[in-house]
Motif scaffolding. Structure first.
Motif, PDB file in Angstrom:
ATOM      1  N   VAL A 134     -25.308  15.606  29.735  1.00 51.04           N
ATOM      2  CA  VAL A 134     -26.002  16.349  28.684  1.00 51.04           C
ATOM      3  C   VAL A 134     -25.108  17.477  28.174  1.00 51.04           C
ATOM      4  O   VAL A 134     -24.092  17.798  28.790  1.00 51.04           O
ATOM      5  CB  VAL A 134     -27.331  16.956  29.200  1.00 51.04           C
ATOM      6  CG1 VAL A 134     -28.286  15.859  29.633  1.00 51.04           C
ATOM      7  CG2 VAL A 134     -27.080  17.934  30.343  1.00 51.04           C
ATOM      8  N   LYS A 135     -25.525  18.056  27.043  1.00 49.83           N
ATOM      9  CA  LYS A 135     -24.795  19.211  26.531  1.00 49.83           C
ATOM     10  C   LYS A 135     -25.781  20.254  26.034  1.00 49.83           C
ATOM     11  O   LYS A 135     -26.846  19.926  25.501  1.00 49.83           O
ATOM     12  CB  LYS A 135     -23.837  18.808  25.417  1.00 49.83           C
ATOM     13  CG  LYS A 135     -24.497  18.178  24.198  1.00 49.83           C
ATOM     14  CD  LYS A 135     -23.441  17.749  23.186  1.00 49.83           C
ATOM     15  CE  LYS A 135     -24.086  17.016  22.006  1.00 49.83           C
ATOM     16  NZ  LYS A 135     -23.076  16.542  21.032  1.00 49.83           N
ATOM     17  N   VAL A 136     -25.406  21.507  26.211  1.00 49.28           N
ATOM     18  CA  VAL A 136     -26.178  22.630  25.695  1.00 49.28           C
ATOM     19  C   VAL A 136     -25.500  23.096  24.408  1.00 49.28           C
ATOM     20  O   VAL A 136     -24.309  23.403  24.392  1.00 49.28           O
ATOM     21  CB  VAL A 136     -26.243  23.787  26.699  1.00 49.28           C
ATOM     22  CG1 VAL A 136     -27.026  24.955  26.107  1.00 49.28           C
ATOM     23  CG2 VAL A 136     -26.890  23.328  27.997  1.00 49.28           C
ATOM     24  N   ILE A 137     -26.277  23.154  23.342  1.00 49.48           N
ATOM     25  CA  ILE A 137     -25.730  23.542  22.039  1.00 49.48           C
ATOM     26  C   ILE A 137     -26.058  25.019  21.800  1.00 49.48           C
ATOM     27  O   ILE A 137     -27.202  25.380  21.536  1.00 49.48           O
ATOM     28  CB  ILE A 137     -26.319  22.671  20.919  1.00 49.48           C
ATOM     29  CG1 ILE A 137     -26.055  21.193  21.214  1.00 49.48           C
ATOM     30  CG2 ILE A 137     -25.747  23.075  19.563  1.00 49.48           C
ATOM     31  CD1 ILE A 137     -26.727  20.248  20.252  1.00 49.48           C
ATOM     32  N   SER A 138     -25.030  25.866  21.909  1.00 51.43           N
ATOM     33  CA  SER A 138     -25.218  27.296  21.686  1.00 51.43           C
ATOM     34  C   SER A 138     -24.769  27.672  20.289  1.00 51.43           C
ATOM     35  O   SER A 138     -24.368  26.815  19.497  1.00 51.43           O
ATOM     36  CB  SER A 138     -24.432  28.097  22.731  1.00 51.43           C
ATOM     37  OG  SER A 138     -23.045  27.977  22.477  1.00 51.43           O
ATOM     38  N   GLU A 139     -24.784  28.945  19.989  1.00 50.44           N
ATOM     39  CA  GLU A 139     -24.377  29.400  18.662  1.00 50.44           C
ATOM     40  C   GLU A 139     -22.898  29.131  18.401  1.00 50.44           C
ATOM     41  O   GLU A 139     -22.497  28.827  17.276  1.00 50.44           O
ATOM     42  CB  GLU A 139     -24.671  30.894  18.511  1.00 50.44           C
ATOM     43  CG  GLU A 139     -26.156  31.231  18.468  1.00 50.44           C
ATOM     44  CD  GLU A 139     -26.377  32.715  18.255  1.00 50.44           C
ATOM     45  OE1 GLU A 139     -25.374  33.450  18.135  1.00 50.44           O
ATOM     46  OE2 GLU A 139     -27.548  33.147  18.197  1.00 50.44           O
ATOM     47  N   LYS A 140     -22.059  29.258  19.454  1.00 51.00           N
ATOM     48  CA  LYS A 140     -20.618  29.155  19.272  1.00 51.00           C
ATOM     49  C   LYS A 140     -20.067  27.761  19.539  1.00 51.00           C
ATOM     50  O   LYS A 140     -19.121  27.325  18.892  1.00 51.00           O
ATOM     51  CB  LYS A 140     -19.895  30.164  20.180  1.00 51.00           C
ATOM     52  CG  LYS A 140     -20.183  31.604  19.820  1.00 51.00           C
ATOM     53  CD  LYS A 140     -19.387  32.550  20.719  1.00 51.00           C
ATOM     54  CE  LYS A 140     -19.621  34.004  20.322  1.00 51.00           C
ATOM     55  NZ  LYS A 140     -18.845  34.939  21.182  1.00 51.00           N
ATOM     56  N   ASP A 141     -20.665  27.041  20.521  1.00 49.21           N
ATOM     57  CA  ASP A 141     -20.068  25.767  20.920  1.00 49.21           C
ATOM     58  C   ASP A 141     -21.087  24.948  21.703  1.00 49.21           C
ATOM     59  O   ASP A 141     -22.228  25.395  21.918  1.00 49.21           O
ATOM     60  CB  ASP A 141     -18.825  26.033  21.786  1.00 49.21           C
ATOM     61  CG  ASP A 141     -17.846  24.873  21.752  1.00 49.21           C
ATOM     62  OD1 ASP A 141     -18.222  23.790  21.238  1.00 49.21           O
ATOM     63  OD2 ASP A 141     -16.719  25.056  22.231  1.00 49.21           O
ATOM     64  N   SER A 142     -20.636  23.765  22.148  1.00 49.21           N
ATOM     65  CA  SER A 142     -21.462  22.919  23.005  1.00 49.21           C
ATOM     66  C   SER A 142     -20.841  22.881  24.398  1.00 49.21           C
ATOM     67  O   SER A 142     -19.612  22.765  24.529  1.00 49.21           O
ATOM     68  CB  SER A 142     -21.551  21.497  22.441  1.00 49.21           C
ATOM     69  OG  SER A 142     -22.223  21.484  21.203  1.00 49.21           O
ATOM     70  N   TYR A 143     -21.678  22.944  25.420  1.00 48.02           N
ATOM     71  CA  TYR A 143     -21.200  22.987  26.804  1.00 48.02           C
ATOM     72  C   TYR A 143     -21.822  21.852  27.597  1.00 48.02           C
ATOM     73  O   TYR A 143     -23.034  21.664  27.601  1.00 48.02           O
ATOM     74  CB  TYR A 143     -21.543  24.346  27.424  1.00 48.02           C
ATOM     75  CG  TYR A 143     -20.952  25.497  26.642  1.00 48.02           C
ATOM     76  CD1 TYR A 143     -19.632  25.868  26.819  1.00 48.02           C
ATOM     77  CD2 TYR A 143     -21.724  26.172  25.691  1.00 48.02           C
ATOM     78  CE1 TYR A 143     -19.077  26.912  26.076  1.00 48.02           C
ATOM     79  CE2 TYR A 143     -21.175  27.212  24.945  1.00 48.02           C
ATOM     80  CZ  TYR A 143     -19.855  27.577  25.146  1.00 48.02           C
ATOM     81  OH  TYR A 143     -19.311  28.594  24.398  1.00 48.02           O
TER      82      TYR A 143
END
Length: 251
Positions: A156-165
């Motif tokens: 999975v990935k977490v989509i933040s304001e700056k990037d995806s982790y």
């Protein structure tokens, strides 16, 4: 005959006639009024009964209409989602049964005769719910993401304001309704409410399917590793219709 006597007799007869009328007319009128009153009451009761039946039928029809509207809304949402998954064929299905533990598996009314295959991803309008683990001719079993089995791990990935982790979904805690994700770096960049989706790095799940939203970051039970807690986007106790995904042969 004396006129006085005749007048007396005439007056007496009139008085007697009036008296007799009073005796007979008064009860007759009273009874007549009562009969009329009872008749009106009976008619009013009949009207009340008919109106009550109409109200009950209206309430029944209203409940049925609301349920149909809900199903139509879910189906429309599925169609909208299907349009975004152009590289996949899709099959809409209805849930017909659930396991004793509602968070483990469910059964749908589509099977191999409809093109369903083991390993296919299963989604709802609100996000990913699991994958097909067993297929018969006209039904299939879906293993939910909320199962406690370790084999449920997905990328999975977490989509933040700056990037995806990127990280790994390692399980689900049904006591507080959260997924647990490990292996994510740059935790300082992740905020509550960030969207969590699939990565497409597995054979089962397409990229970009919603899983949930970050609720908080905690330590694991051994106080060694940071764990991202995620609230599911799907209400798993309210699943009625689903879509099964197959990658098209030319991809």
């Amino acid at each position: 005959m004396n006129y006085k006597i005749l007048n007396f007799i005439e007056k007496s007869l009139k008085d007697t006639s009036v008296f007799i009328q009073k005796i007979f007319n008064t009860p007759i009128k009273f009874v007549s009024d009562k009969i009329e009153y009872l008749s009106e009451t009976k008619n009013l009761y009949k009207k009340y009964t008919k109106l009550k039946e109409k109200v009950e039928k209206t309430e029944l029809y209203y409940a049925q209409i609301k349920e149909l509207q809900k199903e139509v809304t879910e189906l429309k949402s599925l169609l909208d989602l299907n349009a975004t998954l152009s590289e996949y064929t899709y099959i809409n299905a209805t849930v017909i049964n659930r396991s004793m533990d509602w968070y483990n598996t469910l059964t749908i009314d589509k099977g191999s005769k409809n093109g369903v295959k083991k390993g296919d991803a299963v989604i709802t309008p609100n996000g990913l719910i699991g994958k097909i683990i067993k297929v018969s001719n006209f039904s299939s079993a879906v293993k939910l993401l909320t199962t406690d089995e370790i084999s449920n791990k997905i990328s999975v990935k977490v989509i933040s304001e700056k990037d995806s982790y990127y990280g790994l979904l390692i399980g689900y805690n049904k006591n507080n309704n959260i997924y647990k994700i490990e292996g994510i770096t740059n935790l300082n960049e992740i905020k509550e409410g960030d969207m969590v989706t699939t990565t497409g790095l597995t054979d089962y799940f397409p990229s970009g399917i919603l899983i949930g939203y970050v609720s908080k970051i905690v330590k694991d039970e051994y106080d060694l590793t940071n764990v991202v807690e995620v609230t599911p986007s799907v209400s798993f106790d309210k699943i009625n219709v689903v879509t099964i995904l197959n990658r098209k042969a030319n991809f």
